[in-house]
Design a protein around this motif. Structure first.
Motif, PDB file in Angstrom:
ATOM      1  N   UNK A  22      -5.448  -1.434  -7.047  1.00 33.72           N
ATOM      2  CA  UNK A  22      -5.766  -2.522  -6.134  1.00 33.72           C
ATOM      3  C   UNK A  22      -6.849  -3.415  -6.730  1.00 33.72           C
ATOM      4  N   UNK A  23      -6.605  -4.737  -6.766  1.00 36.20           N
ATOM      5  CA  UNK A  23      -7.618  -5.677  -7.241  1.00 36.20           C
ATOM      6  C   UNK A  23      -8.444  -6.180  -6.049  1.00 36.20           C
ATOM      7  N   UNK A  24      -9.556  -6.887  -6.284  1.00 40.82           N
ATOM      8  CA  UNK A  24     -10.405  -7.347  -5.180  1.00 40.82           C
ATOM      9  C   UNK A  24      -9.709  -8.252  -4.165  1.00 40.82           C
ATOM     10  N   UNK A  25      -8.664  -8.985  -4.586  1.00 38.83           N
ATOM     11  CA  UNK A  25      -8.004  -9.926  -3.672  1.00 38.83           C
ATOM     12  C   UNK A  25      -6.734  -9.352  -3.056  1.00 38.83           C
ATOM     13  N   UNK A  26      -6.456  -8.099  -3.304  1.00 41.06           N
ATOM     14  CA  UNK A  26      -5.175  -7.538  -2.893  1.00 41.06           C
ATOM     15  C   UNK A  26      -5.291  -6.560  -1.727  1.00 41.06           C
ATOM     16  N   UNK A  27      -4.112  -6.213  -1.183  1.00 42.77           N
ATOM     17  CA  UNK A  27      -4.001  -5.337  -0.033  1.00 42.77           C
ATOM     18  C   UNK A  27      -2.948  -4.264  -0.338  1.00 42.77           C
ATOM     19  N   UNK A 128       4.688   2.429  -0.596  1.00 43.61           N
ATOM     20  CA  UNK A 128       3.528   1.535  -0.623  1.00 43.61           C
ATOM     21  C   UNK A 128       3.815   0.342  -1.519  1.00 43.61           C
ATOM     22  N   UNK A 129       3.221  -0.798  -1.180  1.00 43.55           N
ATOM     23  CA  UNK A 129       3.219  -1.950  -2.072  1.00 43.55           C
ATOM     24  C   UNK A 129       1.801  -2.510  -2.127  1.00 43.55           C
ATOM     25  N   UNK A 130       1.482  -3.138  -3.244  1.00 48.14           N
ATOM     26  CA  UNK A 130       0.221  -3.862  -3.394  1.00 48.14           C
ATOM     27  C   UNK A 130       0.567  -5.340  -3.500  1.00 48.14           C
ATOM     28  N   UNK A 131       0.007  -6.142  -2.595  1.00 49.00           N
ATOM     29  CA  UNK A 131       0.300  -7.576  -2.540  1.00 49.00           C
ATOM     30  C   UNK A 131      -0.998  -8.353  -2.394  1.00 49.00           C
ATOM     31  N   UNK A 132      -0.921  -9.646  -2.627  1.00 51.85           N
ATOM     32  CA  UNK A 132      -2.069 -10.495  -2.349  1.00 51.85           C
ATOM     33  C   UNK A 132      -2.281 -10.572  -0.835  1.00 51.85           C
TER      34      UNK A 132
END
Length: 345
Positions: A22-27, A128-132
């Motif tokens: 997970x990056x700082x801008x992601x969910x 699970x998914x990681x998205x903006x």
């Protein structure tokens, strides 16, 4: 996490996969429901959609909803525990098409579950998914995840209706009464159309269209003569939507749409085009426009679903647990039994 992947034609596997960073801008979203779309079926049945060939395992699914599990350090728009619909399109905001307000043609788009690029763009049919954060649209507690996942196909329908121009008081015909066709009927009714005609070759899908507002249905396989009344006076239809992806369907749109009327091409055309009267587009001064995906309509779609402006529940055939994903795809492929099938986690 569990991950559904298509390795080739009829080769769908549920496998373990590592979670993404997970990056700082992601969910990070825990997926709850994913709709099976026509393109997902093509990848599953044929290993390809048109020219887009699966060259590595592809996770399908671009109609999704879920619950936020974790947010990056810079995210303030959602928080853990929120229920969200997930916009499958991540656009760059910088290319010429994004800058002109046509982000559906973004040159750098990442769109869930597509083999149109290399590496393939993986979809949402996984735990699970990681998205903006910008891709997450909150939905209320009272909206079931299975209905929230209709945000994407409804956005496609709303965009198609936008492309048609004003429909207030108009006669609208939809050729191809699957899920997108039925949603276009609903969107056209919302836009003020007074007569809503659904054309298909399957009685069951036409019955579903009646439940969501069609004022007339025509099974062209059983009763082709029923179209003739719409051909009178150079055509009785103000705006036609070709959703079947069949040249015979387009031919009917051209024949039945009145001079200076509008045809919106939504389906991906295949088959023999020789019998299609293309010259009539010129002779009748028709406006012929293509409609591809959506722009701002995703947010509109989720808002309409959240507020109950549109009720898509008559189109939901079944919600099938991921453990029975092969059954889900078989059901979704059977037009005699299914409109929209969801895979649940």
């Amino acid at each position: 996490m569990l991950n559904c992947q298509i390795h080739g034609a009829r080769d769908l596997r549920v496998e373990d996969a590592p979670v993404e960073v997970l990056s700082p801008t992601q969910v990070r979203v825990g997926i709850k429901a994913v709709g099976i779309c026509g393109s997902d079926l093509h990848y599953y049945q044929h290993g390809r959609v048109g020219d887009f060939l699966i060259r590595a395992p592809l996770t399908p699914g671009h109609e999704a909803s879920g619950q936020v599990l974790e947010v990056g350090s810079q995210v303030t728009s959602v928080r853990a525990g929120d229920r969200v619909a997930i916009n499958p399109s991540r656009t760059c905001g910088q290319c010429r098409f994004c800058r002109m307000g046509a982000s559906n043609h973004c040159e750098n788009v990442h769109f869930f579950g597509s083999a149109s690029k290399w590496p393939h763009m993986q979809g949402a049919m996984r735990e699970q998914v990681v998205v903006e954060a910008s891709q997450c649209v909150p939905v209320p507690e009272g909206l079931p995840f299975e209905l929230a996942a209709f945000g994407e196909p409804l956005a496609v329908a709303l965009h198609a209706v936008q492309e048609a121009g004003s429909l207030l008081g108009k006669t609208v015909m939809v050729v191809g009464a699957g899920p997108i066709g039925a949603l276009i009927l609903m969107a056209a009714k919302l836009a003020g159309a007074s007569r809503l005609i659904a054309v298909d070759i399957v009685d069951q899908t036409l019955a579903a269209c009646t439940r969501v507002g069609a004022t007339q249905t025509i099974n062209v396989a059983k009763d082709p003569a029923a179209l003739e009344a719409l051909a009178e006076g150079k055509g009785q239809v103000d705006a036609s939507f070709e959703v079947s992806g069949n040249y015979a369907g387009l031919a009917n749109c051209i024949r039945l749409t009145r001079p200076r009327g509008t045809i919106v091409q939504v389906g991906t055309l295949s088959g023999n085009s020789e019998a299609c009267p293309f010259n009539q587009i010129m002779v009748k001064s028709l406006s012929f426009v293509g409609s591809f995906r959506f722009v701002d309509e995703y947010a509109w779609a989720v808002d309409y679903l959240s507020r109950g402006v549109l009720d898509v529940s008559p189109l939901l055939t079944d919600a099938v647990p991921v453990a029975r994903v092969h059954e889900a795809f078989a059901l979704a492929a059977d037009r005699q039994r299914a409109m929209k099938v969801m895979v649940t986690f």
